[in-house]
Design an enzyme around this catalytic site. Structure first.
Site, PDB file in Angstrom:
ATOM      1  N   CYS A   1      42.030 -19.765  -8.905  1.00 21.07           N
ATOM      2  CA  CYS A   1      42.356 -19.816 -10.167  1.00 21.07           C
ATOM      3  C   CYS A   1      41.016 -19.470 -10.919  1.00 21.07           C
ATOM      4  O   CYS A   1      40.158 -19.953 -10.923  1.00 21.07           O
ATOM      5  CB  CYS A   1      42.844 -21.206 -10.583  1.00 21.07           C
ATOM      6  SG  CYS A   1      42.975 -21.201 -12.358  1.00 21.07           S
TER       7      CYS A   1
ATOM      8  N   CYS B   1      39.985 -22.060 -13.321  1.00 17.44           N
ATOM      9  CA  CYS B   1      39.107 -23.136 -12.586  1.00 17.44           C
ATOM     10  C   CYS B   1      37.653 -22.677 -12.087  1.00 17.44           C
ATOM     11  O   CYS B   1      36.502 -23.515 -12.014  1.00 17.44           O
ATOM     12  CB  CYS B   1      39.836 -23.571 -11.124  1.00 17.44           C
ATOM     13  SG  CYS B   1      41.176 -24.747 -11.367  1.00 17.44           S
TER      14      CYS B   1
ATOM     15  N   ASP C   1      38.112 -15.690 -25.645  1.00 24.31           N
ATOM     16  CA  ASP C   1      38.956 -14.736 -24.798  1.00 24.31           C
ATOM     17  C   ASP C   1      37.818 -13.365 -24.489  1.00 24.31           C
ATOM     18  O   ASP C   1      37.666 -12.913 -25.396  1.00 24.31           O
ATOM     19  CB  ASP C   1      40.279 -14.710 -25.418  1.00 24.31           C
ATOM     20  CG  ASP C   1      41.080 -13.898 -24.392  1.00 24.31           C
ATOM     21  OD1 ASP C   1      42.122 -14.473 -24.248  1.00 24.31           O
ATOM     22  OD2 ASP C   1      40.892 -12.849 -23.838  1.00 24.31           O
TER      23      ASP C   1
ATOM     24  N   ASN D   1      51.492 -19.124 -23.505  1.00 20.22           N
ATOM     25  CA  ASN D   1      52.611 -18.320 -22.816  1.00 20.22           C
ATOM     26  C   ASN D   1      52.944 -19.103 -21.403  1.00 20.22           C
ATOM     27  O   ASN D   1      51.796 -19.445 -20.975  1.00 20.22           O
ATOM     28  CB  ASN D   1      51.884 -17.017 -22.341  1.00 20.22           C
ATOM     29  CG  ASN D   1      51.662 -16.086 -23.704  1.00 20.22           C
ATOM     30  OD1 ASN D   1      52.355 -16.130 -24.542  1.00 20.22           O
ATOM     31  ND2 ASN D   1      50.553 -15.309 -23.535  1.00 20.22           N
TER      32      ASN D   1
ATOM     33  N   GLY E   1      54.548 -13.524 -20.368  1.00 18.95           N
ATOM     34  CA  GLY E   1      53.457 -12.998 -20.811  1.00 18.95           C
ATOM     35  C   GLY E   1      52.306 -13.857 -20.151  1.00 18.95           C
ATOM     36  O   GLY E   1      51.181 -13.550 -20.364  1.00 18.95           O
TER      37      GLY E   1
ATOM     38  N   HIS F   1      46.749 -21.238 -15.263  1.00 16.98           N
ATOM     39  CA  HIS F   1      46.219 -22.483 -15.505  1.00 16.98           C
ATOM     40  C   HIS F   1      46.393 -22.685 -17.010  1.00 16.98           C
ATOM     41  O   HIS F   1      46.076 -21.740 -17.871  1.00 16.98           O
ATOM     42  CB  HIS F   1      44.596 -22.291 -15.308  1.00 16.98           C
ATOM     43  CG  HIS F   1      44.054 -23.498 -15.419  1.00 16.98           C
ATOM     44  ND1 HIS F   1      43.145 -23.881 -14.601  1.00 16.98           N
ATOM     45  CD2 HIS F   1      43.899 -24.307 -16.704  1.00 16.98           C
ATOM     46  CE1 HIS F   1      42.402 -25.176 -14.953  1.00 16.98           C
ATOM     47  NE2 HIS F   1      42.796 -25.441 -16.310  1.00 16.98           N
TER      48      HIS F   1
ATOM     49  N   HIS G   1      46.915 -22.861 -20.799  1.00 17.90           N
ATOM     50  CA  HIS G   1      45.806 -22.465 -21.739  1.00 17.90           C
ATOM     51  C   HIS G   1      46.662 -22.192 -23.130  1.00 17.90           C
ATOM     52  O   HIS G   1      47.794 -21.794 -23.504  1.00 17.90           O
ATOM     53  CB  HIS G   1      45.209 -21.311 -21.383  1.00 17.90           C
ATOM     54  CG  HIS G   1      45.602 -20.060 -21.040  1.00 17.90           C
ATOM     55  ND1 HIS G   1      46.277 -19.973 -19.949  1.00 17.90           N
ATOM     56  CD2 HIS G   1      46.121 -18.821 -21.802  1.00 17.90           C
ATOM     57  CE1 HIS G   1      47.049 -18.663 -19.747  1.00 17.90           C
ATOM     58  NE2 HIS G   1      46.772 -17.976 -21.063  1.00 17.90           N
TER      59      HIS G   1
END
Ligand code: AMP
Ligand code: ZN
Length: 134
Positions: free
Chosen positions: A5, A8, A31, A86, A92, A97, A99
């Site tokens: 991930c 992670c 982001d 999403n 999408g 994980h 968010h």
């Protein structure tokens, strides 16, 4: 921690990120491909795939979301804030994980996210209400 991930790995600092806030429960970071200036991701440190996998006893981290949104709004000078979340590939979701996208908004920032709407199908609505009640 789930080995494959990406988020992670960001939590464990194996992958670098631009961290705005961190505590024992959550991480907030920018982001890498922002939609608006200050576009940040709010995530729990515990690996949970998405909203539909989240158990009631795991939602404690979400209580920190409003304060993070307020602070991000303040420091970016934004006048609005979108919260996008999403769940699942067809919705999408790319990183599995959970968010929350926090997107600061400004007047006339040119961002339009919502497609045209249709009228509610009344038969479909009744059917769904019945199924939901079962
Ligand atoms: P979603 O489509 O809801 O799963 O969103 C995943 C988000 O993660 C996208 O907005 C990506 O730009 C963002 N993202 C992917 N890799 C990274 C990274 N290494 N650091 C920060 N954000 C990332
Ligand atoms: Zn994870």
């Amino acid at each position: 921690m789930t080995e494959d991930c990406l988020f992670c790995k960001i939590i464990s600092k194996e992958i670098p990120s631009y961290i705005l806030y961190e505590d024992d429960e959550i991480l907030v970071f920018l982001d890498i491909n922002p939609i608006t200036k200050g576009h940040a991701l709010f995530i729990p440190k515990k690996h949970i795939a998405n909203l539909c996998e989240l158990k009631e006893e795991e939602i404690g981290f979400m209580k920190k979301l409003p304060a993070i949104a307020r602070k991000l709004k303040e420091v970016t000078g934004a006048t609005g804030m979108n919260l996008i979340q999403n769940n699942g590939k067809d919705a999408g979701q790319v990183i599995f994980h959970i968010h929350f996208h926090l997107m600061p908004r400004h007047p006339n920032d040119g961002l339009t996210m919502l497609p045209p709407r249709t009228a509610l199908d009344k038969v479909g609505a009744e059917d769904l209400i019945n199924k939901f009640a079962q």
